[in-house]
Write a protein that holds these residues in place. Structure first.
Motif, PDB file in Angstrom:
ATOM      1  N   ALA A  59       0.810  -1.220   0.000  1.00 46.76           N
ATOM      2  CA  ALA A  59       0.000   0.000   0.000  1.00 46.76           C
ATOM      3  C   ALA A  59       0.840   1.264   0.000  1.00 46.76           C
ATOM      4  CB  ALA A  59      -0.926   0.012   1.216  1.00 46.76           C
ATOM      5  N   CYS A  60       2.022   1.178   0.594  1.00 50.37           N
ATOM      6  CA  CYS A  60       2.812   2.390   0.835  1.00 50.37           C
ATOM      7  C   CYS A  60       4.297   2.047   0.827  1.00 50.37           C
ATOM      8  CB  CYS A  60       2.405   2.977   2.183  1.00 50.37           C
ATOM      9  SG  CYS A  60       3.330   4.425   2.698  1.00 50.37           S
ATOM     10  N   VAL A  61       5.096   2.895   0.192  1.00 45.99           N
ATOM     11  CA  VAL A  61       6.541   2.680   0.124  1.00 45.99           C
ATOM     12  C   VAL A  61       7.262   3.869   0.753  1.00 45.99           C
ATOM     13  CG1 VAL A  61       8.541   2.431  -1.394  1.00 45.99           C
ATOM     14  CG2 VAL A  61       6.413   1.244  -1.946  1.00 45.99           C
ATOM     15  N   PHE A  62       8.165   3.562   1.681  1.00 47.05           N
ATOM     16  CA  PHE A  62       9.024   4.569   2.298  1.00 47.05           C
ATOM     17  C   PHE A  62      10.424   4.445   1.705  1.00 47.05           C
ATOM     18  CE2 PHE A  62       5.753   3.590   5.405  1.00 47.05           C
ATOM     19  CZ  PHE A  62       5.370   4.843   5.861  1.00 47.05           C
ATOM     20  N   GLY A  63      11.285   5.383   2.059  1.00 49.90           N
ATOM     21  CA  GLY A  63      12.677   5.320   1.647  1.00 49.90           C
ATOM     22  C   GLY A  63      13.557   5.929   2.712  1.00 49.90           C
ATOM     23  N   ARG A  64      14.838   5.902   2.460  1.00 52.19           N
ATOM     24  CA  ARG A  64      15.791   6.416   3.441  1.00 52.19           C
ATOM     25  C   ARG A  64      16.053   7.900   3.213  1.00 52.19           C
ATOM     26  NH1 ARG A  64      20.555   2.064   3.793  1.00 52.19           N
ATOM     27  NH2 ARG A  64      21.104   3.378   5.568  1.00 52.19           N
ATOM     28  N   GLN A  65      16.648   8.540   4.216  1.00 59.82           N
ATOM     29  CA  GLN A  65      16.887   9.973   4.133  1.00 59.82           C
ATOM     30  C   GLN A  65      18.366  10.298   4.340  1.00 59.82           C
ATOM     31  OE1 GLN A  65      14.839  12.013   7.305  1.00 59.82           O
ATOM     32  NE2 GLN A  65      15.602  10.639   8.881  1.00 59.82           N
ATOM     33  N   HIS A  66      18.730  11.452   3.814  1.00 61.67           N
ATOM     34  CA  HIS A  66      20.075  11.993   4.011  1.00 61.67           C
ATOM     35  C   HIS A  66      19.916  13.387   4.602  1.00 61.67           C
ATOM     36  CE1 HIS A  66      23.051  14.908   2.272  1.00 61.67           C
ATOM     37  NE2 HIS A  66      23.841  14.136   2.986  1.00 61.67           N
ATOM     38  N   TRP A  67      20.623  13.633   5.709  1.00 58.69           N
ATOM     39  CA  TRP A  67      20.557  14.944   6.341  1.00 58.69           C
ATOM     40  C   TRP A  67      21.621  15.861   5.747  1.00 58.69           C
ATOM     41  CZ3 TRP A  67      16.834  16.896   9.291  1.00 58.69           C
ATOM     42  CH2 TRP A  67      15.959  16.010   9.938  1.00 58.69           C
ATOM     43  N   MET A  68      21.204  16.999   5.239  1.00 62.79           N
ATOM     44  CA  MET A  68      22.160  17.986   4.726  1.00 62.79           C
ATOM     45  C   MET A  68      22.905  18.665   5.862  1.00 62.79           C
ATOM     46  SD  MET A  68      20.030  19.668   1.543  1.00 62.79           S
ATOM     47  CE  MET A  68      18.410  19.667   2.326  1.00 62.79           C
ATOM     48  N   GLN A  69      22.246  18.818   7.004  1.00 69.29           N
ATOM     49  CA  GLN A  69      22.873  19.285   8.240  1.00 69.29           C
ATOM     50  C   GLN A  69      22.381  18.366   9.351  1.00 69.29           C
ATOM     51  OE1 GLN A  69      20.617  21.477   6.664  1.00 69.29           O
ATOM     52  NE2 GLN A  69      22.090  22.433   5.280  1.00 69.29           N
ATOM     53  N   GLU A  70      23.285  17.830  10.119  1.00 70.57           N
ATOM     54  CA  GLU A  70      22.903  16.855  11.131  1.00 70.57           C
ATOM     55  C   GLU A  70      22.153  17.522  12.276  1.00 70.57           C
ATOM     56  OE1 GLU A  70      25.217  13.923  14.243  1.00 70.57           O
ATOM     57  OE2 GLU A  70      25.899  13.985  12.152  1.00 70.57           O
ATOM     58  N   PRO A  71      20.934  17.057  12.584  1.00 71.47           N
ATOM     59  CA  PRO A  71      20.173  17.660  13.676  1.00 71.47           C
ATOM     60  C   PRO A  71      20.735  17.250  15.031  1.00 71.47           C
ATOM     61  CG  PRO A  71      18.997  15.788  12.772  1.00 71.47           C
ATOM     62  CD  PRO A  71      20.200  15.996  11.897  1.00 71.47           C
ATOM     63  N   PRO A  72      20.789  18.167  15.988  1.00 74.30           N
ATOM     64  CA  PRO A  72      21.315  17.812  17.309  1.00 74.30           C
ATOM     65  C   PRO A  72      20.395  16.843  18.020  1.00 74.30           C
ATOM     66  CG  PRO A  72      20.313  19.992  17.361  1.00 74.30           C
ATOM     67  CD  PRO A  72      20.342  19.570  15.920  1.00 74.30           C
ATOM     68  N   GLY A  73      20.986  15.892  18.696  1.00 79.07           N
ATOM     69  CA  GLY A  73      20.212  14.954  19.487  1.00 79.07           C
ATOM     70  C   GLY A  73      19.580  13.817  18.711  1.00 79.07           C
ATOM     71  N   ALA A  74      19.768  13.786  17.393  1.00 78.84           N
ATOM     72  CA  ALA A  74      19.172  12.711  16.597  1.00 78.84           C
ATOM     73  C   ALA A  74      19.908  11.400  16.861  1.00 78.84           C
ATOM     74  CB  ALA A  74      19.230  13.059  15.113  1.00 78.84           C
ATOM     75  N   VAL A  75      19.157  10.316  16.935  1.00 78.40           N
ATOM     76  CA  VAL A  75      19.753   8.997  17.147  1.00 78.40           C
ATOM     77  C   VAL A  75      19.574   8.167  15.889  1.00 78.40           C
ATOM     78  CG1 VAL A  75      19.375   9.054  19.628  1.00 78.40           C
ATOM     79  CG2 VAL A  75      17.607   8.106  18.138  1.00 78.40           C
ATOM     80  N   ARG A  76      20.402   7.141  15.758  1.00 76.77           N
ATOM     81  CA  ARG A  76      20.363   6.311  14.563  1.00 76.77           C
ATOM     82  C   ARG A  76      19.344   5.183  14.711  1.00 76.77           C
ATOM     83  NH1 ARG A  76      23.863   7.495  10.754  1.00 76.77           N
ATOM     84  NH2 ARG A  76      25.617   8.852  11.266  1.00 76.77           N
ATOM     85  N   ASP A  77      18.617   4.943  13.633  1.00 80.04           N
ATOM     86  CA  ASP A  77      17.670   3.844  13.581  1.00 80.04           C
ATOM     87  C   ASP A  77      18.414   2.523  13.752  1.00 80.04           C
ATOM     88  OD1 ASP A  77      16.374   1.745  11.392  1.00 80.04           O
ATOM     89  OD2 ASP A  77      14.878   2.789  12.594  1.00 80.04           O
ATOM     90  N   GLN A  78      17.879   1.628  14.572  1.00 78.02           N
ATOM     91  CA  GLN A  78      18.570   0.374  14.876  1.00 78.02           C
ATOM     92  C   GLN A  78      18.607  -0.578  13.689  1.00 78.02           C
ATOM     93  OE1 GLN A  78      16.868  -1.314  18.419  1.00 78.02           O
ATOM     94  NE2 GLN A  78      17.652   0.299  19.753  1.00 78.02           N
ATOM     95  N   VAL A  79      17.673  -0.441  12.760  1.00 79.51           N
ATOM     96  CA  VAL A  79      17.635  -1.336  11.603  1.00 79.51           C
ATOM     97  C   VAL A  79      18.463  -0.798  10.450  1.00 79.51           C
ATOM     98  CG1 VAL A  79      16.149  -2.440   9.881  1.00 79.51           C
ATOM     99  CG2 VAL A  79      15.378  -2.224  12.257  1.00 79.51           C
ATOM    100  N   TRP A  80      18.215   0.458  10.070  1.00 79.42           N
ATOM    101  CA  TRP A  80      18.876   1.030   8.895  1.00 79.42           C
ATOM    102  C   TRP A  80      20.134   1.815   9.241  1.00 79.42           C
ATOM    103  CZ3 TRP A  80      17.245  -0.639   4.306  1.00 79.42           C
ATOM    104  CH2 TRP A  80      15.951  -1.146   4.220  1.00 79.42           C
ATOM    105  N   GLY A  81      20.223   2.279  10.482  1.00 77.21           N
ATOM    106  CA  GLY A  81      21.381   3.066  10.874  1.00 77.21           C
ATOM    107  C   GLY A  81      21.292   4.522  10.487  1.00 77.21           C
ATOM    108  N   ASP A  82      20.118   4.959  10.010  1.00 77.33           N
ATOM    109  CA  ASP A  82      19.952   6.346   9.587  1.00 77.33           C
ATOM    110  C   ASP A  82      19.683   7.247  10.783  1.00 77.33           C
ATOM    111  OD1 ASP A  82      20.193   5.358   7.075  1.00 77.33           O
ATOM    112  OD2 ASP A  82      18.172   5.876   6.398  1.00 77.33           O
ATOM    113  N   LEU A  83      20.202   8.463  10.732  1.00 77.17           N
ATOM    114  CA  LEU A  83      19.890   9.447  11.748  1.00 77.17           C
ATOM    115  C   LEU A  83      18.409   9.757  11.708  1.00 77.17           C
ATOM    116  CD1 LEU A  83      22.790  12.080  11.591  1.00 77.17           C
ATOM    117  CD2 LEU A  83      22.204  10.596  13.515  1.00 77.17           C
TER     118      LEU A  83
END
Length: 216
Positions: A102-126
């Motif tokens: 029904a729905c497709v997501f994708g990964r993201q890239h941060w142009m500037q890293e947000p403070p306090g963001a944590v990495r996803d345990q599955v994908w490792g993305d901020l």
């Protein structure tokens, strides 16, 4: 694309949308009561549908766009982000090849890293998999109902909870489909948010119980 006082980045965001290598596309911008040049900038792009409303929040603005959209698929983009040219090609292709999704997501890239963001345990993305990266079948979205402005700023998460509660399948592509911009005024990134509303979680539990035929 909802926009509220987004003149600083709106032009770049729209340029990236119109650079999609997928065609045809229908671009709808809803000006959510901006007091800056957002409306002027949006109207300078001749190939989009432009709407205005009093400030009611991103969820209400997205509802206006969805109500006027005519395409088979719906994608969302924030006015301060960018999308790569291949976004729609990748996500729509997956939906067409997998009619049960029904729905497709994708990964993201941060142009500037947000403070306090944590990495996803599955994908490792901020900050994890971005909800705004979704491309969803329009008919499924209409069946789920509108975004609920009363649960702001969790309208996106509330929609995903309802999507899962209804038993619809989702998929996350390994490709980057969104370039996020942190500028200090983001609704989500780097901000302290209240917990997900209880009403959203209760609706999910009620739907699961209904499918099992139980009441408690």
């Amino acid at each position: 694309m909802p926009v509220f006082n987004g003149e600083q980045f709106l032009g770049e965001a729209l340029t990236s949308v119109f650079a999609q290598d997928y065609a045809p596309i229908e671009v709808l911008v809803v000006n959510d009561g901006s007091t800056d040049r957002s409306g002027e900038i949006a109207r300078s792009f001749s190939d989009l549908h432009y709407f205005e409303q009093e400030n009611q929040g991103a969820g209400a603005a997205r509802n206006v766009a969805v109500a006027h959209a005519t395409g088979e698929y719906i994608a969302f983009v924030d006015a301060d982000d960018l999308v790569p040219p291949s976004k729609l090609t990748l996500q729509v292709r997956h939906l067409e090849e997998h009619p049960d999704i029904a729905c497709v997501f994708g990964r993201q890239h941060w142009m500037q890293e947000p403070p306090g963001a944590v990495r996803d345990q599955v994908w490792g993305d901020l900050d994890g998999i971005p909800l705004v990266s979704m491309v969803i079948r329009r008919q499924i979205l209409l069946e789920l109902g509108e975004f609920r402005p009363e649960v702001a700023p969790h309208e996106d998460m509330d929609m995903v909870i309802r999507l899962r509660a209804a038993g619809h399948k989702q998929f996350v592509l390994p490709d980057v489909v969104l370039h996020r911009r942190y500028h200090g005024g983001n609704v989500y990134a780097g901000q302290r948010l209240d917990p997900i509303p209880f009403s959203s979680l209760k609706a999910k539990l009620d739907a699961e119980r209904a499918r099992r035929g139980t009441t408690s």
